[in-house]
Motif scaffolding. Structure first.
Motif, mmCIF file in Angstrom:
data_model
loop_
_atom_site.group_PDB
_atom_site.id
_atom_site.type_symbol
_atom_site.label_atom_id
_atom_site.label_comp_id
_atom_site.label_asym_id
_atom_site.label_seq_id
_atom_site.Cartn_x
_atom_site.Cartn_y
_atom_site.Cartn_z
ATOM 1 N N ALA A 50 -2.801 -0.062 10.250
ATOM 2 C CA ALA A 50 -2.861 -0.901 11.446
ATOM 3 C C ALA A 50 -2.882 -2.372 11.065
ATOM 4 O O ALA A 50 -2.216 -3.206 11.694
ATOM 5 N N ALA A 51 -3.650 -2.706 10.019
ATOM 6 C CA ALA A 51 -3.724 -4.097 9.574
ATOM 7 C C ALA A 51 -2.371 -4.574 9.064
ATOM 8 O O ALA A 51 -1.958 -5.718 9.317
ATOM 9 N N ALA A 52 -1.662 -3.715 8.337
ATOM 10 C CA ALA A 52 -0.343 -4.090 7.825
ATOM 11 C C ALA A 52 0.620 -4.379 8.971
ATOM 12 O O ALA A 52 1.408 -5.335 8.917
ATOM 13 N N THR A 53 0.577 -3.565 10.021
ATOM 14 C CA THR A 53 1.432 -3.815 11.183
ATOM 15 C C THR A 53 1.084 -5.141 11.848
ATOM 16 O O THR A 53 1.976 -5.895 12.269
ATOM 17 N N VAL A 54 -0.215 -5.433 11.939
ATOM 18 C CA VAL A 54 -0.650 -6.709 12.514
ATOM 19 C C VAL A 54 -0.071 -7.872 11.718
ATOM 20 O O VAL A 54 0.439 -8.853 12.281
ATOM 21 N N VAL A 55 -0.116 -7.770 10.372
ATOM 22 C CA VAL A 55 0.389 -8.855 9.531
ATOM 23 C C VAL A 55 1.900 -8.999 9.683
ATOM 24 O O VAL A 55 2.431 -10.114 9.780
ATOM 25 N N VAL A 56 2.624 -7.882 9.699
ATOM 26 C CA VAL A 56 4.081 -7.946 9.889
ATOM 27 C C VAL A 56 4.419 -8.621 11.207
ATOM 28 O O VAL A 56 5.350 -9.449 11.288
ATOM 29 N N ASP A 57 3.676 -8.301 12.258
ATOM 30 C CA ASP A 57 3.922 -8.929 13.555
ATOM 31 C C ASP A 57 3.661 -10.428 13.508
ATOM 32 O O ASP A 57 4.302 -11.207 14.228
ATOM 33 N N LEU A 58 2.718 -10.844 12.657
ATOM 34 C CA LEU A 58 2.364 -12.257 12.562
ATOM 35 C C LEU A 58 3.360 -13.055 11.718
ATOM 36 O O LEU A 58 3.748 -14.164 12.096
ATOM 37 N N VAL A 59 3.748 -12.493 10.562
ATOM 38 C CA VAL A 59 4.488 -13.299 9.580
ATOM 39 C C VAL A 59 5.811 -12.686 9.157
ATOM 40 O O VAL A 59 6.589 -13.327 8.443
ATOM 41 N N GLY A 60 6.093 -11.458 9.538
ATOM 42 C CA GLY A 60 7.347 -10.828 9.170
ATOM 43 C C GLY A 60 7.287 -10.121 7.827
ATOM 44 O O GLY A 60 6.386 -10.345 7.011
ATOM 45 N N ARG A 61 8.251 -9.246 7.599
ATOM 46 C CA ARG A 61 8.324 -8.495 6.350
ATOM 47 C C ARG A 61 8.668 -9.424 5.184
ATOM 48 O O ARG A 61 9.304 -10.459 5.365
ATOM 49 N N GLY A 62 8.234 -9.011 4.005
ATOM 50 C CA GLY A 62 8.539 -9.768 2.801
ATOM 51 C C GLY A 62 7.547 -10.852 2.470
ATOM 52 O O GLY A 62 7.605 -11.436 1.374
ATOM 53 N N ALA A 63 6.616 -11.150 3.370
ATOM 54 C CA ALA A 63 5.628 -12.201 3.115
ATOM 55 C C ALA A 63 4.623 -11.745 2.064
ATOM 56 O O ALA A 63 4.329 -10.549 1.926
ATOM 57 N N GLY A 64 4.076 -12.683 1.327
ATOM 58 C CA GLY A 64 3.069 -12.383 0.322
ATOM 59 C C GLY A 64 1.699 -12.210 0.944
ATOM 60 O O GLY A 64 1.249 -13.057 1.726
ATOM 61 N N VAL A 65 1.024 -11.122 0.603
ATOM 62 C CA VAL A 65 -0.291 -10.813 1.166
ATOM 63 C C VAL A 65 -1.229 -10.403 0.041
ATOM 64 O O VAL A 65 -0.846 -9.621 -0.840
ATOM 65 N N LEU A 66 -2.454 -10.913 0.088
ATOM 66 C CA LEU A 66 -3.477 -10.592 -0.902
ATOM 67 C C LEU A 66 -4.348 -9.451 -0.379
ATOM 68 O O LEU A 66 -5.024 -9.608 0.637
ATOM 69 N N PRO A 67 -4.340 -8.274 -1.037
ATOM 70 C CA PRO A 67 -5.211 -7.178 -0.597
ATOM 71 C C PRO A 67 -6.591 -7.267 -1.243
ATOM 72 O O PRO A 67 -6.719 -7.619 -2.418
ATOM 73 N N VAL A 68 -7.607 -6.952 -0.469
ATOM 74 C CA VAL A 68 -8.972 -6.828 -0.977
ATOM 75 C C VAL A 68 -9.471 -5.469 -0.522
ATOM 76 O O VAL A 68 -9.529 -5.199 0.683
ATOM 77 N N GLY A 69 -9.789 -4.584 -1.458
ATOM 78 C CA GLY A 69 -10.263 -3.264 -1.081
ATOM 79 C C GLY A 69 -9.748 -2.187 -2.008
ATOM 80 O O GLY A 69 -9.301 -2.471 -3.119
ATOM 81 N N GLY A 70 -9.788 -0.937 -1.537
ATOM 82 C CA GLY A 70 -9.342 0.192 -2.330
ATOM 83 C C GLY A 70 -7.831 0.312 -2.339
ATOM 84 O O GLY A 70 -7.117 -0.489 -1.711
ATOM 85 N N PRO A 71 -7.314 1.332 -3.033
ATOM 86 C CA PRO A 71 -5.854 1.505 -3.160
ATOM 87 C C PRO A 71 -5.129 1.632 -1.826
ATOM 88 O O PRO A 71 -3.947 1.284 -1.722
ATOM 89 N N GLY A 72 -5.818 2.127 -0.812
ATOM 90 C CA GLY A 72 -5.176 2.314 0.475
ATOM 91 C C GLY A 72 -4.699 1.024 1.107
ATOM 92 O O GLY A 72 -3.731 1.021 1.882
ATOM 93 N N VAL A 73 -5.350 -0.086 0.790
ATOM 94 C CA VAL A 73 -4.973 -1.363 1.391
ATOM 95 C C VAL A 73 -3.616 -1.818 0.852
ATOM 96 O O VAL A 73 -2.675 -2.084 1.613
ATOM 97 N N ALA A 74 -3.496 -1.921 -0.468
ATOM 98 C CA ALA A 74 -2.236 -2.360 -1.068
ATOM 99 C C ALA A 74 -1.101 -1.403 -0.736
ATOM 100 O O ALA A 74 0.038 -1.832 -0.489
#
Length: 364
Positions: free
Chosen positions: A93-117
């Motif tokens: 859900a968070a990944a979809t939120v980010v795509v809606d905000l900035v579009g695909r291909g943008a650089g994102v820093l994950p913090v958390g377990g493997p599921g986040v990245a």
């Protein structure tokens, strides 16, 4: 209750089993399908019965640490057949939120377990690992190994202009050792240092259940959960009916005290509630009646009695009395949460006192 106030939704019940009314069940996991390492008794059989009635299942979790593959494997080990495509996590859900905000291909820093990245990569985002890589967003989810280094990197990135997105803000998580810090506690660290509140994707935020509907293609979904503040409130925010199960953290007392935003449409002992009808709660003189049970508001208390209906031995195990209590109390407090004092009505059958004790509503 005044005539212009509609009865709480729980009053309507469901004349048919939810598995025959709804096309998809959006199932919370911990407290619904398993508690700790163990399956909730009867959960696997109930899911198969629901599937047999034509219902599809979506497995929904605020826990961002594990990938859908890991979640599906765990459920399968517990006897509940699950495919990774059936699993929806707050990381997705968070990944979809980010795509809606900035579009695909943008650089994102994950913090958390493997599921986040993993979710970020699946959504077409570019995973980076340092604030110096100029991420446009930080997505923070639960991970057992999250420590100072990751939190510091997140703080630097957010202070540098990256958008802070939290998979969820659950302050605690259950464990065999007791309550432990959840993702919300660590999200609070980043927010406190940066002075910026995150955008939240997980339950009860609407993004989570919208992601569920999108991934499952549900037309008539029902949310099934054990928590009022995430599952029920999350469902209500997006207009999806909810079934609360009492196999997890919510107690009858907590349910009675729920505010209007956290009142479920249906209540059952466990997930088998998908497979049977739920009785309506009808007005009855000055109170509300469900099956053999009647609840009446009297000054500062809700009084419960039981008349003609099931044999006395069955009354203590039935939730009809609890349904009547909830509707009576909520109808008296339509716009606010309020703790309830519950007593057996004068002259009530012994089974009423037994039921109140069973539900923890007798003051003991």
């Amino acid at each position: 209750m005044t005539a212009d106030v509609p009865p709480p939704s729980l009053a309507h019940g469901s004349a048919q089993p939810p598995s025959r009314v709804h096309d998809v069940a959006l199932l919370d996991l911990d407290g619904v399908l398993y508690v700790g390492p163990d399956a909730v008794p009867g959960a696997a059989a109930a899911l198969e019965q629901a599937r047999g009635a034509g219902m599809r299942l979506g497995f929904v979790t605020n826990n961002a640490a594990r990938t859908p593959q890991e979640v599906a494997a765990h459920l399968s080990e517990l006897g509940m057949a699950a495919d990774p495509d059936d699993v929806i996590t707050s990381s997705q859900a968070a990944a979809t939120v980010v795509v809606d905000l900035v579009g695909r291909g943008a650089g994102v820093l994950p913090v958390g377990g493997p599921g986040v990245a993993s979710a970020l990569t699946e959504a077409g985002l570019r995973v980076v690992h340092r604030a110096e890589d100029d991420p446009v967003a930080v997505v923070q989810g639960y991970g057992r190994d999250v420590g100072w280094t990751q939190l510091a990197e997140a703080v630097v990135a957010v202070r540098g202009g990256a958008r802070h997105v939290a998979t969820n803000t659950d302050a605690t998580i259950p464990s065999p050792r007791g309550v432990l810090p959840g993702n919300g506690a660590l999200v609070g660290v980043v927010a406190a240092v940066t002075g910026q509140q995150p955008l939240v994707a997980g339950k009860p935020a609407p993004a989570m259940h919208r992601e569920c509907v999108r991934r499952t293609g549900a037309q008539r979904p029902v949310v099934v959960g054990d928590r009022l503040d995430t599952d029920v409130e999350g469902g209500r925010r997006v207009g999806v009916p909810t079934l609360l199960v009492l196999s997890g953290v919510t107690t009858p007392g907590t349910l009675l005290a729920a505010g209007p935003e956290a009142r479920p449409d249906l209540v059952a002992h466990d997930v088998a509630g998908l497979c049977h009808a739920h009785p309506a709660v009808e007005p009855d003189a000055d109170g509300w009646r469900c099956g053999a049970w009647t609840a009446t508001v009297d000054d500062d208390a809700v009084l419960l009695s039981a008349g003609d209906g099931p044999p006395a031995d069955d009354l203590a195990d039935d939730l009809d009395g609890l349904r009547a209590l909830c509707v009576a109390h909520w109808a008296a407090h339509p716009d606010e949460s309020a703790a309830a004092t519950v007593r057996a009505a004068e002259g009530a059958a012994p089974a009423v006192a037994e039921a109140l004790a069973r539900w923890g509503l007798d003051g003991s």
